[in-house]
Design an enzyme around this catalytic site. Structure first.
Site, mmCIF file in Angstrom:
data_model
loop_
_atom_site.group_PDB
_atom_site.id
_atom_site.type_symbol
_atom_site.label_atom_id
_atom_site.label_comp_id
_atom_site.label_asym_id
_atom_site.label_seq_id
_atom_site.Cartn_x
_atom_site.Cartn_y
_atom_site.Cartn_z
ATOM 1 N N GLY A 5 29.339 47.575 9.553
ATOM 2 C CA GLY A 5 28.707 46.460 10.257
ATOM 3 C C GLY A 5 28.263 45.274 9.419
ATOM 4 O O GLY A 5 27.609 44.374 9.937
ATOM 5 N N TRP B 160 29.956 42.689 8.161
ATOM 6 C CA TRP B 160 30.495 41.394 8.623
ATOM 7 C C TRP B 160 29.776 40.956 9.900
ATOM 8 O O TRP B 160 29.473 39.783 10.076
ATOM 9 C CB TRP B 160 32.010 41.482 8.879
ATOM 10 C CG TRP B 160 32.855 41.495 7.653
ATOM 11 C CD1 TRP B 160 32.507 41.947 6.418
ATOM 12 C CD2 TRP B 160 34.216 41.032 7.549
ATOM 13 N NE1 TRP B 160 33.559 41.796 5.548
ATOM 14 C CE2 TRP B 160 34.611 41.248 6.213
ATOM 15 C CE3 TRP B 160 35.132 40.473 8.442
ATOM 16 C CZ2 TRP B 160 35.899 40.912 5.762
ATOM 17 C CZ3 TRP B 160 36.408 40.145 7.998
ATOM 18 C CH2 TRP B 160 36.786 40.357 6.670
ATOM 19 N N ASP C 25 35.497 49.144 16.414
ATOM 20 C CA ASP C 25 35.933 50.012 15.313
ATOM 21 C C ASP C 25 36.280 51.397 15.853
ATOM 22 O O ASP C 25 35.763 51.823 16.878
ATOM 23 C CB ASP C 25 34.861 50.154 14.230
ATOM 24 C CG ASP C 25 35.444 50.579 12.891
ATOM 25 O OD1 ASP C 25 35.582 49.723 12.002
ATOM 26 O OD2 ASP C 25 35.807 51.773 12.745
ATOM 27 N N ASP D 220 40.083 52.414 19.216
ATOM 28 C CA ASP D 220 41.232 52.305 18.313
ATOM 29 C C ASP D 220 42.000 51.063 18.730
ATOM 30 O O ASP D 220 42.624 51.046 19.802
ATOM 31 C CB ASP D 220 42.119 53.556 18.428
ATOM 32 C CG ASP D 220 43.351 53.473 17.551
ATOM 33 O OD1 ASP D 220 43.569 52.417 16.916
ATOM 34 O OD2 ASP D 220 44.100 54.464 17.498
ATOM 35 N N ASP E 28 38.883 43.157 9.220
ATOM 36 C CA ASP E 28 38.786 43.818 7.910
ATOM 37 C C ASP E 28 39.369 45.222 8.069
ATOM 38 O O ASP E 28 39.091 46.112 7.275
ATOM 39 C CB ASP E 28 37.301 43.876 7.496
ATOM 40 C CG ASP E 28 37.099 44.171 6.015
ATOM 41 O OD1 ASP E 28 38.060 44.057 5.241
ATOM 42 O OD2 ASP E 28 35.974 44.532 5.627
ATOM 43 N N LYS F 102 42.239 40.849 6.361
ATOM 44 C CA LYS F 102 42.501 41.477 5.055
ATOM 45 C C LYS F 102 43.970 41.871 4.968
ATOM 46 O O LYS F 102 44.523 42.446 5.893
ATOM 47 C CB LYS F 102 41.624 42.721 4.932
ATOM 48 C CG LYS F 102 41.963 43.556 3.702
ATOM 49 C CD LYS F 102 40.848 44.400 3.252
ATOM 50 C CE LYS F 102 40.563 45.561 4.176
ATOM 51 N NZ LYS F 102 39.310 46.217 3.784
HETATM 52 C C1 LIG Z 1 36.693 48.147 5.175
HETATM 53 S S1 LIG Z 1 36.097 48.809 6.665
HETATM 54 C C2 LIG Z 1 35.347 47.417 7.430
HETATM 55 C C3 LIG Z 1 34.059 46.997 6.809
HETATM 56 C C4 LIG Z 1 33.331 45.958 7.648
HETATM 57 N N1 LIG Z 1 33.987 44.660 7.579
HETATM 58 C C5 LIG Z 1 31.907 45.798 7.219
HETATM 59 O O1 LIG Z 1 31.528 44.724 6.748
HETATM 60 O O2 LIG Z 1 31.129 46.739 7.364
HETATM 61 C C6 LIG Z 1 37.569 49.003 7.593
HETATM 62 C C7 LIG Z 1 37.351 49.518 8.984
HETATM 63 O O3 LIG Z 1 38.559 49.417 9.731
HETATM 64 C C8 LIG Z 1 38.499 50.406 10.729
HETATM 65 N N2 LIG Z 1 39.800 50.597 11.361
HETATM 66 C C9 LIG Z 1 40.944 51.022 10.775
HETATM 67 N N3 LIG Z 1 41.915 51.139 11.693
HETATM 68 C C10 LIG Z 1 41.381 50.772 12.887
HETATM 69 C C11 LIG Z 1 41.880 50.704 14.212
HETATM 70 N N4 LIG Z 1 43.141 51.055 14.487
HETATM 71 N N5 LIG Z 1 41.053 50.288 15.195
HETATM 72 C C12 LIG Z 1 39.771 49.965 14.922
HETATM 73 N N6 LIG Z 1 39.241 50.016 13.682
HETATM 74 C C13 LIG Z 1 40.030 50.408 12.681
HETATM 75 C C14 LIG Z 1 37.995 51.624 9.971
HETATM 76 O O4 LIG Z 1 37.461 52.583 10.853
HETATM 77 C C15 LIG Z 1 36.959 51.016 9.031
HETATM 78 O O5 LIG Z 1 35.658 51.147 9.540
#
Ligand SMILES: C[S@@+](CC[C@H](N)C(=O)[O-])C[C@H]1O[C@@H](n2cnc3c(N)ncnc32)[C@H](O)[C@@H]1O
EC number: 2.1.1.166
Length: 233
Positions: free
Chosen positions: A80, A82, A108, A124, A148, A188
């Site tokens: 969380g 961002w 997420d 998802d 991200d 990203k």
């Molecule tokens: C690097 S983290 C994000 C960090 C976030 N920007 C923060 O500031 O806290 C990447 C996130 O992408 C999510 N993610 C990956 N594939 C996903 C999908 N298909 N749908 C939703 N979220 C996804 C992961 O669960 C993970 O929490």
């Protein structure tokens, strides 16, 4: 476990982590890096849920898309950081009196502890119909779509790269549907070759497309961010 080994002043102290039975060397290295990372320390001090917050802060300091009143969608928002930054900058809680009040919608795969000022859903984004659900929650246009999203590492560089590009493309097509004219897309990507196609796609839809590596992004990571501004509609 963790021990200060420097004989110098308090500010220079480096935390050194001893290897422990049952802990892999890679975990020891990760722990040592976390304990010595200035962004981890700053995140703690400033109340952010992770060091990732500083990546979007630095990108926004450069491109100024999180303005009061902006409607933001944050894809892959857990834990969380961002969202926390976006809530403050777009004035989602109306704390900046006399300024427009924005909104933040996060999604997420994982559950996210509530963030005052943000609406968060567990979803998802790659599942069928996910984009329609997000559009429904959004209930209109957005000014910023940021992603991200990153899948858990497979340990195979090329596979990880292709996965992240797929996530990024899905986010981009979603952005084409919901962004208002002049809107911004931030995502990203990993340096590795296939991101050229994404750039081409974005260049058709946005006035400017740039690749940026903010200082908070670790130098030894192939991660970078694509920032596309001036959505043409
Ligand atoms: C690097 S983290 C994000 C960090 C976030 N920007 C923060 O500031 O806290 C990447 C996130 O992408 C999510 N993610 C990956 N594939 C996903 C999908 N298909 N749908 C939703 N979220 C996804 C992961 O669960 C993970 O929490």
């Amino acid at each position: 476990m963790a021990k200060n080994t420097s004989g110098r002043g308090q500010r220079d102290l480096k935390v050194k982590v001893k290897t422990a039975r049952g802990r892999k060397l890679s975990s020891t290295r990760w722990l040592q890096r976390q304990l010595n990372d200035p962004y981890v320390k700053r995140a703690k001090a400033e109340g952010y849920r992770g060091r990732a917050a500083f990546k979007i802060l630095e990108l926004d300091d450069k491109f100024r898309f999180l303005v009061p009143g902006a409607r933001v969608v944050d894809l892959g928002c857990a834990p969380g950081g961002w969202c926390q930054v976006a809530v403050k900058r777009v004035n989602a809680l109306g704390e900046k009196k006399g300024k427009a009040v924005g909104s933040v919608l996060g999604v997420d795969l994982q559950e996210v502890e509530p963030i005052p000022g943000a609406e968060i859903h567990q979803l998802d984004f790659m599942s069928e119909g996910a984009d329609d659900k997000v559009k429904e929650w959004l209930g209109g246009k957005a000014d910023v779509v940021m992603s991200d999203m990153a899948a858990a590492s497979s340990g195979h560089k090329q596979t990880d790269h292709l996965r992240i590009i797929a996530l990024c493309e899905a986010a981009a097509y979603f952005a084409f549907d919901v962004l208002d004219e002049g809107g911004t897309f931030v995502a990203k990507v990993l340096a590795g070759g296939a991101e050229g196609e994404l750039q081409k796609l974005l260049k058709q839809k946005f006035a400017k497309v740039q690749n940026v590596k903010p200082p908070a992004s670790r130098a030894d990571s192939s991660e970078k961010f694509v920032v596309a501004t001036g959505f043409r509609g």
